[in-house]
Design an enzyme around this catalytic site. Structure first.
Site, short mmCIF file in Angstrom:
data_model
loop_
_atom_site.label_atom_id
_atom_site.label_comp_id
_atom_site.label_asym_id
_atom_site.label_seq_id
_atom_site.Cartn_x
_atom_site.Cartn_y
_atom_site.Cartn_z
N ASP A 107 0.83 -1.21 0.00
CA ASP A 107 0.00 0.00 0.00
C ASP A 107 0.86 1.27 0.00
O ASP A 107 1.97 1.25 0.51
CB ASP A 107 -0.85 0.10 1.27
N1 URA Z 1 -1.15 -5.87 4.21
C1 URA Z 1 -1.59 -4.61 4.20
O1 URA Z 1 -2.56 -4.27 4.86
N2 URA Z 1 -0.94 -3.71 3.43
C2 URA Z 1 0.14 -4.03 2.69
O2 URA Z 1 0.70 -3.17 2.01
C3 URA Z 1 0.59 -5.36 2.71
C4 URA Z 1 -0.08 -6.26 3.48
#
Ligand code: URA
Length: 238
Positions: A107
């Protein structure tokens, strides 16, 4: 590459994107074969006799395979381009001629270990449900995460109507008003770690991926990266 191959596999093998992502590129009409746009999934091509173009550019197999481990900073997206103009992780790479792409997503507000490669086969292996490698995250979650909540997260909780696969949680420490811990998961659902903790009433305030399998981020500084060799690659699957 010999004989007919599926178009999405060809694109992945040529380092355009992972197979999954290549399917999206095909569906969005960005790929043509012998001048005709192909949007269906079933097509096979003969690389020796047909010309494949992505965004108008001829797609050819990359000869050198490159593997990179980056410490992704927050604020960067793991797509190759962003319609909203946010910075993309590949802009952090210097003097790399091959077209590498991120393996899976992290993310925008998550930092840490991100693999980039032009090897569609590796990307497929790391992300495929039958292989999904272990990924370890350092989490800071709001509140005091109790032992029974940890047990529930480890056993699997329902998000999107489906139970998560068993997870492993370690290094649990109270850091009032939060709890810090490490979680290792085997799946790669969208925003999985955040949604797992949200579901048990402890929203994530900081998230960092620290390892793929036994390949650890180590002391890599935020925004920097290193090239991986065969020994590193083996660790991904341990
Ligand atoms: N889980 C999440 O919530 N975000 C990420 O970027 C990777 C795994």
């Amino acid at each position: 590459m010999k004989g007919a191959v599926r178009l999405q596999k060809y694109l992945a093998d040529c380092g355009i994107a992972s197979r999954r992502k290549a399917e999206e590129l095909i569906a969005s009409g960005r790929v043509s074969v012998d001048g005709a746009v192909v949007t269906g999934m079933g097509s096979k091509i003969d690389p020796a006799r047909q010309v494949v173009r992505f965004d108008g550019e001829v797609v050819k197999p990359d000869t050198d395979l490159i593997y990179i481990l980056m410490n992704k900073p927050k604020g960067y997206v793991t797509t190759l381009s962003d319609p909203q103009g946010r910075p993309v992780v590949t802009s952090l790479l210097k003097q790399i001629d091959a077209r590498v792409f991120p393996v899976g997503r992290l993310d925008i507000d998550t930092e840490g270990a991100l693999l980039l490669t032009n090897d569609g086969g590796l990307a497929q292996k790391v992300q495929h449900p039958s292989h999904e490698t272990n990924k370890t995250y350092e989490v800071i979650a709001r509140g005091t995460v109790k032992p029974e909540t940890i047990a529930a997260l480890e056993a699997g909780i329902v998000i999107d109507g489906r139970k998560t696969w068993p997870a492993k949680i370690s290094r649990v420490r109270r850091q009032a008003p939060c709890t810090s811990l490490q979680i290792t998961i085997h799946e790669g659902r969208k925003r999985q770690v955040r949604r797992m903790f949200q579901a048990v009433g402890h929203p994530v305030v900081n998230l960092k991926r620290v390892a793929y399998g036994k390949l650890r981020l180590g002391g890599l500084k935020s925004g920097s990266y290193r090239f991986l060799g065969p020994e590193d690659l083996k660790k991904i699957y341990l």
